[in-house]
Scaffold this active site. Structure first.
Site, PDB file in Angstrom:
ATOM      1  N   TYR A  11      31.368  26.863 -45.239  1.00 39.80           N
ATOM      2  CA  TYR A  11      30.442  27.038 -44.434  1.00 39.80           C
ATOM      3  C   TYR A  11      29.098  27.602 -45.122  1.00 39.80           C
ATOM      4  O   TYR A  11      29.353  28.223 -46.167  1.00 39.80           O
ATOM      5  CB  TYR A  11      30.940  28.251 -43.318  1.00 39.80           C
ATOM      6  CG  TYR A  11      30.185  28.825 -42.359  1.00 39.80           C
ATOM      7  CD1 TYR A  11      29.498  28.164 -41.331  1.00 39.80           C
ATOM      8  CD2 TYR A  11      29.322  29.954 -42.596  1.00 39.80           C
ATOM      9  CE1 TYR A  11      28.497  28.466 -40.423  1.00 39.80           C
ATOM     10  CE2 TYR A  11      28.267  30.470 -41.543  1.00 39.80           C
ATOM     11  CZ  TYR A  11      28.030  29.726 -40.523  1.00 39.80           C
ATOM     12  OH  TYR A  11      27.074  29.880 -39.596  1.00 39.80           O
ATOM     13  N   HIS A  50      25.122  24.132 -36.518  1.00 31.95           N
ATOM     14  CA  HIS A  50      25.057  24.860 -35.169  1.00 31.95           C
ATOM     15  C   HIS A  50      23.855  25.316 -34.711  1.00 31.95           C
ATOM     16  O   HIS A  50      23.039  25.776 -35.767  1.00 31.95           O
ATOM     17  CB  HIS A  50      26.325  25.997 -34.888  1.00 31.95           C
ATOM     18  CG  HIS A  50      26.049  27.142 -35.902  1.00 31.95           C
ATOM     19  ND1 HIS A  50      25.254  27.950 -35.806  1.00 31.95           N
ATOM     20  CD2 HIS A  50      26.814  27.335 -36.997  1.00 31.95           C
ATOM     21  CE1 HIS A  50      25.373  29.078 -36.825  1.00 31.95           C
ATOM     22  NE2 HIS A  50      26.350  28.671 -37.603  1.00 31.95           N
ATOM     23  N   GLU A  94      21.788  27.963 -32.111  1.00 34.12           N
ATOM     24  CA  GLU A  94      21.968  28.994 -31.022  1.00 34.12           C
ATOM     25  C   GLU A  94      20.952  28.970 -30.150  1.00 34.12           C
ATOM     26  O   GLU A  94      19.925  28.452 -29.965  1.00 34.12           O
ATOM     27  CB  GLU A  94      22.200  30.240 -31.871  1.00 34.12           C
ATOM     28  CG  GLU A  94      20.658  30.675 -32.606  1.00 34.12           C
ATOM     29  CD  GLU A  94      20.984  31.604 -33.729  1.00 34.12           C
ATOM     30  OE1 GLU A  94      20.276  32.898 -33.551  1.00 34.12           O
ATOM     31  OE2 GLU A  94      21.772  31.321 -34.601  1.00 34.12           O
ATOM     32  N   GLU A 116      29.408  33.721 -30.128  1.00 36.07           N
ATOM     33  CA  GLU A 116      29.286  34.687 -31.333  1.00 36.07           C
ATOM     34  C   GLU A 116      29.687  36.097 -30.482  1.00 36.07           C
ATOM     35  O   GLU A 116      29.191  36.620 -29.446  1.00 36.07           O
ATOM     36  CB  GLU A 116      27.686  34.552 -31.466  1.00 36.07           C
ATOM     37  CG  GLU A 116      27.383  35.646 -32.542  1.00 36.07           C
ATOM     38  CD  GLU A 116      27.929  35.604 -33.844  1.00 36.07           C
ATOM     39  OE1 GLU A 116      29.238  35.584 -33.942  1.00 36.07           O
ATOM     40  OE2 GLU A 116      27.119  35.618 -34.793  1.00 36.07           O
ATOM     41  N   ASP A 149      24.396  26.707 -40.783  1.00 43.63           N
ATOM     42  CA  ASP A 149      23.828  27.458 -39.844  1.00 43.63           C
ATOM     43  C   ASP A 149      22.494  27.250 -39.736  1.00 43.63           C
ATOM     44  O   ASP A 149      21.500  27.356 -40.719  1.00 43.63           O
ATOM     45  CB  ASP A 149      24.029  28.952 -40.032  1.00 43.63           C
ATOM     46  CG  ASP A 149      23.112  30.408 -39.176  1.00 43.63           C
ATOM     47  OD1 ASP A 149      22.735  29.520 -38.077  1.00 43.63           O
ATOM     48  OD2 ASP A 149      23.485  31.322 -39.517  1.00 43.63           O
ATOM     49  N   ASP A 181      17.894  38.795 -42.059  1.00 47.45           N
ATOM     50  CA  ASP A 181      18.261  37.415 -41.298  1.00 47.45           C
ATOM     51  C   ASP A 181      17.768  37.695 -39.832  1.00 47.45           C
ATOM     52  O   ASP A 181      18.224  38.077 -38.881  1.00 47.45           O
ATOM     53  CB  ASP A 181      19.750  37.424 -40.930  1.00 47.45           C
ATOM     54  CG  ASP A 181      20.085  36.308 -40.442  1.00 47.45           C
ATOM     55  OD1 ASP A 181      19.619  35.224 -40.179  1.00 47.45           O
ATOM     56  OD2 ASP A 181      21.377  36.444 -39.786  1.00 47.45           O
ATOM     57  N   ARG A 207      25.861  27.317 -30.538  1.00 49.44           N
ATOM     58  CA  ARG A 207      26.147  28.787 -30.731  1.00 49.44           C
ATOM     59  C   ARG A 207      25.562  29.389 -29.474  1.00 49.44           C
ATOM     60  O   ARG A 207      24.529  29.328 -29.118  1.00 49.44           O
ATOM     61  CB  ARG A 207      25.973  29.193 -32.006  1.00 49.44           C
ATOM     62  CG  ARG A 207      26.006  30.660 -31.999  1.00 49.44           C
ATOM     63  CD  ARG A 207      25.627  31.342 -33.409  1.00 49.44           C
ATOM     64  NE  ARG A 207      24.814  32.654 -33.124  1.00 49.44           N
ATOM     65  CZ  ARG A 207      24.625  33.348 -34.305  1.00 49.44           C
ATOM     66  NH1 ARG A 207      24.939  32.911 -35.475  1.00 49.44           N
ATOM     67  NH2 ARG A 207      24.051  34.307 -34.144  1.00 49.44           N
ATOM     68  N   CYS A 260      20.211  38.591 -36.552  1.00 47.74           N
ATOM     69  CA  CYS A 260      21.756  38.511 -36.873  1.00 47.74           C
ATOM     70  C   CYS A 260      22.600  38.622 -35.669  1.00 47.74           C
ATOM     71  O   CYS A 260      22.283  39.465 -34.604  1.00 47.74           O
ATOM     72  CB  CYS A 260      22.025  39.457 -38.048  1.00 47.74           C
ATOM     73  SG  CYS A 260      23.660  39.672 -38.237  1.00 47.74           S
ATOM     74  N   ASP A 315      20.094  28.182 -37.327  1.00 45.91           N
ATOM     75  CA  ASP A 315      19.622  29.346 -36.261  1.00 45.91           C
ATOM     76  C   ASP A 315      19.189  28.773 -35.073  1.00 45.91           C
ATOM     77  O   ASP A 315      20.004  28.093 -34.392  1.00 45.91           O
ATOM     78  CB  ASP A 315      18.509  29.793 -37.042  1.00 45.91           C
ATOM     79  CG  ASP A 315      18.679  30.649 -38.335  1.00 45.91           C
ATOM     80  OD1 ASP A 315      19.891  31.332 -38.432  1.00 45.91           O
ATOM     81  OD2 ASP A 315      17.765  30.987 -38.834  1.00 45.91           O
ATOM     82  N   ASN A 371      34.068  33.439 -35.544  1.00 46.78           N
ATOM     83  CA  ASN A 371      33.304  34.202 -36.781  1.00 46.78           C
ATOM     84  C   ASN A 371      33.926  35.453 -37.187  1.00 46.78           C
ATOM     85  O   ASN A 371      34.016  36.428 -36.372  1.00 46.78           O
ATOM     86  CB  ASN A 371      32.020  34.329 -36.318  1.00 46.78           C
ATOM     87  CG  ASN A 371      30.961  35.092 -37.493  1.00 46.78           C
ATOM     88  OD1 ASN A 371      31.516  35.039 -38.442  1.00 46.78           O
ATOM     89  ND2 ASN A 371      29.523  35.222 -36.985  1.00 46.78           N
TER      90      ASN A 371
END
Length: 299
Positions: free
Chosen positions: A48, A116, A118, A191, A89, A62, A161, A126, A91, A213
């Site tokens: 990952y 992914h 989101e 998440e 990731d 982040d 996500r 984050c 975002d 996660n």
């Protein structure tokens, strides 16, 4: 020697085949290419690549400060170093739906097995911080439709996500997950789930693979692989764990160096030079060109 022998297309195909079995696949987070190779050496099923780690690697928080170019470039460096599939990731997709489409193709070209996207407002924060905001359902679905339409390899995994549980509760997360699947998402990443019961509720609502996660110091308890398998999870990530371990060791080493002026007392905690050389396959390079790599490794 050099990079992985398995092509990105084969990595994606093999990953999809294994994911379809329903088993739980373990994807520790790599903080650099070398750690990705170590993950493979230790027998895990995938790698990952965390947005939080990539931000931290640049000394940034982040909060959506990294660019598509930075993330795709670093993800490529990591993915090509291992025979394992790598998920990144991405975002919020780095912009509007057309930007999401470009993100997918950039990640395909970088050799990733999937990503992914989101449903947070851009710029995001984050997933385990308070004060998150999510976009409306139409915007979230547009992102996923754009991602699915843009991919050229049908085996490239488009995961959705959703962060809405922390904003509007579990029922909203279940509804959002169903809608994202209807929009074409191959998998769902709910998440900041707070309990196994919450994971199980999402599992009952959708029939696509689900990701858990297990990030430390966050909203979720740190459940074991067996516990997550029992409630039907298909993927589990430890996104920042290796970075946290490495930075913790670095802090202790610097403290020791400052206090005593030597690291002799830390030698047993260090990766031996011989182990490092084995991990990066110095012998393979030696066989390729003994005129350059003509040394022996002393233990």
């Amino acid at each position: 020697m050099l990079y992985a022998q398995t092509t990105p297309a084969d990595k994606r195909r093999l990953f999809r085949e294994r994911l379809a079995t329903g088993e739980l696949l373990r994807f520790p987070g790599a903080f650099n290419p070398l750690s990705a190779r170590l993950i493979e050496q230790k027998g895990f099923e995938g790698v990952y690549i965390s947005g939080a780690v990539l931000s931290a690697d640049l000394g940034l928080p982040d909060i959506g400060l990294t660019t598509l170019t930075e993330v795709a470039g670093r993800a490529k460096q990591i993915a090509r170093m291992t025979e394992l599939p790598a998920i990144v990731d991405a975002d919020t997709g780095f912009g509007e739906p057309m930007n999401v489409a470009r993100t997918v193709q950039e990640m395909e070209d970088a050799g990733l097995a999937g990503l992914h996207i989101e449903d947070q407002v851009n710029p995001k924060r984050c997933g385990h911080l308070d004060g998150k905001q999510v976009v409306d359902e139409q915007t979230a679905l547009q992102r996923i439709r754009a991602a699915v339409d843009a991919r050229r390899d049908a085996n490239f995994l488009v995961m959705a996500r959703t962060d809405i549980a922390a904003v509007d509760g579990l029922d909203a997360a279940v509804d959002r997950a169903k809608a994202l699947v209807d929009a074409g998402a191959d998998a769902i990443f709910p998440e900041a789930m707070r309990s196994l019961a919450e994971f199980e509720a999402v599992r009952k609502a959708v029939d696509v693979p689900l990701l858990a996660n297990m990030t430390e110091f966050g909203k979720s308890d740190l459940f074991s692989v067996d516990q997550l398998r029992d409630v039907g999870m298909n993927l589990v990530i430890w996104p920042v764990s290796l970075l946290r371990l490495a930075m913790g060791a670095a802090v202790r080493g610097l403290d020791e160096l400052e206090a005593s002026g030597t690291l002799t007392g830390k030698l047993d905690e260090m990766q031996h030079r011989a182990d490092l050389y084995e991990l990066i396959d110095y012998e393979g390079y030696n066989r390729f060109d003994t005129g350059i790599f003509n040394f022996t490794v002393a233990r």
